[in-house]
Write a protein that holds these residues in place. Structure first.
Motif, PDB file in Angstrom:
ATOM      1  N   ILE A  70      40.429  30.980  42.062  1.00 51.12           N
ATOM      2  CA  ILE A  70      40.265  31.496  40.705  1.00 51.12           C
ATOM      3  C   ILE A  70      39.296  32.666  40.751  1.00 51.12           C
ATOM      4  O   ILE A  70      38.097  32.494  40.985  1.00 51.12           O
ATOM      5  CB  ILE A  70      39.752  30.389  39.768  1.00 51.12           C
ATOM      6  N   SER A  71      39.811  33.855  40.531  1.00 54.15           N
ATOM      7  CA  SER A  71      38.980  35.059  40.586  1.00 54.15           C
ATOM      8  C   SER A  71      38.233  35.262  39.272  1.00 54.15           C
ATOM      9  O   SER A  71      38.542  34.641  38.248  1.00 54.15           O
ATOM     10  CB  SER A  71      39.850  36.280  40.882  1.00 54.15           C
ATOM     11  N   GLU A  72      37.260  36.188  39.303  1.00 56.72           N
ATOM     12  CA  GLU A  72      36.514  36.501  38.079  1.00 56.72           C
ATOM     13  C   GLU A  72      37.443  37.075  37.018  1.00 56.72           C
ATOM     14  O   GLU A  72      37.334  36.745  35.837  1.00 56.72           O
ATOM     15  CB  GLU A  72      35.403  37.499  38.387  1.00 56.72           C
ATOM     16  N   GLY A  73      38.385  37.914  37.442  1.00 56.03           N
ATOM     17  CA  GLY A  73      39.315  38.493  36.485  1.00 56.03           C
ATOM     18  C   GLY A  73      40.208  37.453  35.844  1.00 56.03           C
ATOM     19  O   GLY A  73      40.459  37.483  34.625  1.00 56.03           O
ATOM     20  N   ALA A  74      40.707  36.513  36.640  1.00 58.55           N
ATOM     21  CA  ALA A  74      41.558  35.456  36.099  1.00 58.55           C
ATOM     22  C   ALA A  74      40.773  34.564  35.151  1.00 58.55           C
ATOM     23  O   ALA A  74      41.266  34.164  34.086  1.00 58.55           O
ATOM     24  CB  ALA A  74      42.146  34.628  37.236  1.00 58.55           C
ATOM     25  N   LEU A  75      39.528  34.242  35.522  1.00 61.86           N
ATOM     26  CA  LEU A  75      38.695  33.389  34.665  1.00 61.86           C
ATOM     27  C   LEU A  75      38.390  34.093  33.346  1.00 61.86           C
ATOM     28  O   LEU A  75      38.467  33.479  32.272  1.00 61.86           O
ATOM     29  CB  LEU A  75      37.402  33.038  35.400  1.00 61.86           C
ATOM     30  N   ASP A  76      38.075  35.381  33.407  1.00 66.03           N
ATOM     31  CA  ASP A  76      37.800  36.121  32.175  1.00 66.03           C
ATOM     32  C   ASP A  76      39.031  36.178  31.271  1.00 66.03           C
ATOM     33  O   ASP A  76      38.926  36.039  30.046  1.00 66.03           O
ATOM     34  CB  ASP A  76      37.350  37.543  32.514  1.00 66.03           C
ATOM     35  N   TYR A  77      40.194  36.375  31.873  1.00 67.11           N
ATOM     36  CA  TYR A  77      41.417  36.455  31.069  1.00 67.11           C
ATOM     37  C   TYR A  77      41.703  35.115  30.387  1.00 67.11           C
ATOM     38  O   TYR A  77      42.033  35.063  29.189  1.00 67.11           O
ATOM     39  CB  TYR A  77      42.594  36.857  31.948  1.00 67.11           C
ATOM     40  N   LEU A  78      41.554  34.024  31.126  1.00 61.35           N
ATOM     41  CA  LEU A  78      41.746  32.697  30.537  1.00 61.35           C
ATOM     42  C   LEU A  78      40.736  32.461  29.423  1.00 61.35           C
ATOM     43  O   LEU A  78      41.074  31.899  28.369  1.00 61.35           O
ATOM     44  CB  LEU A  78      41.626  31.631  31.626  1.00 61.35           C
ATOM     45  N   CYS A  79      39.496  32.898  29.621  1.00 56.13           N
ATOM     46  CA  CYS A  79      38.464  32.714  28.597  1.00 56.13           C
ATOM     47  C   CYS A  79      38.765  33.530  27.343  1.00 56.13           C
ATOM     48  O   CYS A  79      38.510  33.073  26.223  1.00 56.13           O
ATOM     49  CB  CYS A  79      37.096  33.104  29.164  1.00 56.13           C
ATOM     50  N   ARG A  80      39.287  34.734  27.506  1.00 58.16           N
ATOM     51  CA  ARG A  80      39.674  35.522  26.335  1.00 58.16           C
ATOM     52  C   ARG A  80      40.756  34.807  25.534  1.00 58.16           C
ATOM     53  O   ARG A  80      40.724  34.778  24.305  1.00 58.16           O
ATOM     54  CB  ARG A  80      40.185  36.895  26.775  1.00 58.16           C
ATOM     55  N   ARG A  81      41.719  34.240  26.254  1.00 60.79           N
ATOM     56  CA  ARG A  81      42.823  33.583  25.569  1.00 60.79           C
ATOM     57  C   ARG A  81      42.359  32.355  24.791  1.00 60.79           C
ATOM     58  O   ARG A  81      42.934  32.014  23.754  1.00 60.79           O
ATOM     59  CB  ARG A  81      43.899  33.161  26.581  1.00 60.79           C
ATOM     60  N   LEU A  82      41.323  31.684  25.282  1.00 59.43           N
ATOM     61  CA  LEU A  82      40.869  30.439  24.656  1.00 59.43           C
ATOM     62  C   LEU A  82      39.543  30.600  23.923  1.00 59.43           C
ATOM     63  O   LEU A  82      39.035  29.625  23.358  1.00 59.43           O
ATOM     64  CB  LEU A  82      40.727  29.340  25.714  1.00 59.43           C
TER      65      LEU A  82
END
Length: 650
Positions: A70-82
């Protein structure tokens, strides 16, 4: 809420993995590519996004399954969505052993080094595998706690991220006979997507798995390099030495009934119990369970009928049902065998429990190391839903109920019920203080009944044979049959079913105990040791308690005199240090101090220096008396019993 996002950007694969679960983003704030709504000073649907916080763990799984980490970019994108603060999501992602926030190969090989596997040569297996699978191999080798395959020790599990199954059906992996379940749904979801090979708004990501057990270096390396071509696992019946016996109650269908066929299950008596439940009504079902004397089989032995009644009586709604299938206690594998060999029984039992307690939604929290159980249950849920046994009108009775599978990700502490609730809700799996108790405020703050797999499956014979007949099995205070996970220095390890009251010696005789028995561990790492001259202990909750030990979840591990006891105790201490959630000081510090003392003793070839045992006792008492949950309260049990009953360091 402080949302501080980094500069990392998700790759197309990472974005696709999240969108497959959550659907495409609807605004630039959520990460949509369409810049027609480019004003990021406001966001639509913030409340709705926050209500989906429980999709954080499934979202982490989606990325990890597709990419392998889980990269920083993927984590940030998931956090934006939720709309989850990235710092909180990072804390969740790093909480689970099966996730990684650092780059790693897509293929991870988990080699069990826990108690049963250690005594079966896991150390030599790890050394051989690590010597041949270097960094250039594309395989990450990780030494793992118990994988729940103790009857076939030593064991290894391969997980390859990003696998695209062959064939036309993307929900049907070539290496397994059923679909791998996508995590889906949330507290506000209208219809869970469990069992259809899709997320709520898109298709799931895929990953390949392979199991080798008993594992050899050659078979393990072959599985790690080509998991999709690995041979299938042995049938679940091979884990049940009594399979086919007419004396069985809970295990009677394993080995005799096709676990993938709903018709076969119904022909073998399936759904008779649910029909009787509808005839009795919710209060009648609870009365039967109470009169039968059923208590929890996870170790706490709390009366099941009382728990159900307390939940059903709560005026606050909705009510939830949670099945705890996260059996992570070293030496425990009975729930895995039930789910793999008789999955429809669990689906039926959960439906009965929900009906009795007024729940219309159930969560099955399944440990992440059980890929075949996941596939079998996914298939069973889909079939039950298609045949009207789940959904808006179960059996035409006007009762609505459905089940969602939520995958764990490698955290022993999530076996504690409130830590499990936090995990489902998208938080770190840390236990909550009680009161309030789950029957009042549990999952999503609502009344919740939580039972493990074995407890729920016991409800079926209670309703089919009647409470009095069920209570006649076993003893007056420990009623019914009990499943025992027997492993170690034995000729026939596996899951055994015996009525409560049978002696430890009788159980070991069935399993073929070897000569030169040194000790028996009851209850797993959180249990206690007994001597070879104590095999007359009756296997009941009261009998083991009077003998100064515990029955726990039914773990029975036998060790002969070839097993180095100090090293075994050190492995137990390492396990508790690794699995402590760190929330409370007594456990966070105590498990480390316990391991340090046992390391010093082991380094001196098992000889305890002056003060070592005294320090262990002091630390153990502090953990037992003041830890928040059962992990810290029991982390000293096995070491204490080894010192007092076995003279481990004399």
């Amino acid at each position: 809420m402080d949302l501080r996002f980094g500069d990392g950007k998700p790759t197309d694969e990472e974005r696709a993995a999240v969108d497959a679960l959550l659907g495409p983003p609807e605004s630039s704030w959520e990460g949509a590519d369409d810049r027609s709504d480019a004003d990021l000073r406001w966001a639509r649907g913030g409340r709705e996004a926050r209500d989906r916080r429980d999709l954080l763990l499934p979202g982490l799984h989606a990325v990890n399954d597709r990419i392998g980490w889980i990269s920083e970019g993927a984590l940030d994108y998931l956090c934006r969505r939720l709309t989850v603060p990235p710092a909180e999501a990072y804390g969740v992602a790093t909480f689970y052993a099966m996730f990684s926030v650092r780059p790693r190969p897509a293929t991870v090989l988990h080699v069990c080094t826990d108690l049963a596997c250690t005594t079966a040569g896991a150390g030599e297996l790890c050394a051989a595998v690590e010597a041949r699978l270097g960094p250039e191999s594309g395989v990450k080798v990780e030494r793992s706690p118990c994988l729940g395959l103790c009857e076939r020790a030593p064991a290894a599990l391969v997980i390859r991220a990003g696998h695209s199954p062959s064939g036309d059906d993307p929900a049907r992996p070539a290496f397994e006979d059923e679909a791998v379940q996508a995590d889906s749904g949330g507290p506000g979801a209208a219809a869970p997507g469990v069992g259809n090979g899709k997320g709520r708004r898109g298709r799931e990501t895929h990953y390949a798995t392979a199991v080798t057990a008993p594992a050899t270096p050659e078979a393990t390396i072959k599985a790690a390099t080509a998991p999709e071509d690995a041979p299938p696992e042995p049938a679940p019946a091979l884990a049940v030495p009594q399979a086919g016996s007419h004396d069985l109650t809970l295990l009677k269908r394993i080995g005799t009934t096709d676990p993938t066929s709903l018709d076969a299950y119904r022909a073998a008596g399936g759904y008779t119990a649910l029909r009787r439940a509808f005839a009795l009504g919710p209060a009648g079902v609870i009365r039967e369970v109470t009169d039968a004397g059923l208590v929890g089989r996870g170790g706490a032995a709390f009366p099941t009928g009382r728990k159900w009644q307390a939940t059903a009586a709560q005026p606050d709604h909705p009510h939830y049902l949670v099945c705890n299938a996260d059996e992570s206690e070293p030496g425990t594998f009975k729930d895995r065998v039930l789910m793999e060999g008789d999955p429809y029984a669990l689906v039926e039992a959960m439906t009965i429990a929900a009906y009795a307690t007024g729940a219309h939604r159930g969560f099955l929290y399944l440990r992440g190391e059980y890929p075949r159980a996941l596939a079998r249950l996914t298939h069973a849920l889909a079939q039950a839903r298609a045949r009207g046994l789940l959904g808006d009108d179960v059996l035409g009775q006007g009762y609505a109920f459905d089940i969602e599978i939520r995958r764990g990700a490698g955290a022993y502490i999530c076996g504690e019920e409130t830590a499990l609730f936090n995990s489902i809700e998208g938080y770190r799996g840390e236990p909550r203080s009680k009161p309030p108790f789950p029957v009042e405020k549990g999952l999503f703050g609502k009344p919740t009944v939580e039972n493990n797999v074995e407890t729920l499956v016991n409800v079926l014979p209670i309703l089919t044979m009647g409470a009095q007949a069920y209570a006649a099995i076993g003893t007056p205070t420990s009623t019914g049959p009990k499943l025992f996970c027997v492993s170690g220095s034995l000729r026939r390890p596996g899951v055994y079913e015996l009525p409560f009251g049978a002696s430890l010696g009788e159980l070991l005789a069935l399993a073929g105990v070897r000569d030169n028995l040194r000790a028996v561990l009851l209850g797993g790492a959180a249990g206690g040791f007994v001597r070879p001259d104590e095999l007359g202990i009756p296997l009941t909750f009261e009998g083991t308690r009077e003998a100064g030990t515990t029955l726990g979840s039914g773990v029975v591990m036998a060790f002969d005199d070839t097993v180095p006891l100090p090293r075994l105790l050190l492995r137990i201490a390492e396990f508790f240090r690794d699995e402590s959630c760190g929330q409370c000081v007594p456990c966070r510090v105590g498990t480390v101090r316990q391991e340090e003392a046992l390391h010093r003793i082991a380094d001196r070839t098992g000889v305890a220096a002056a003060g070592d045992v005294a320090l262990l006792r002091e630390v153990g008492r502090a953990m037992r008396d003041s830890s928040i949950c059962g992990l810290g309260q029991t982390a000293w049990n096995a070491v204490e019993s080894a010192i007092d009953r076995l003279g481990a360091y004399e």
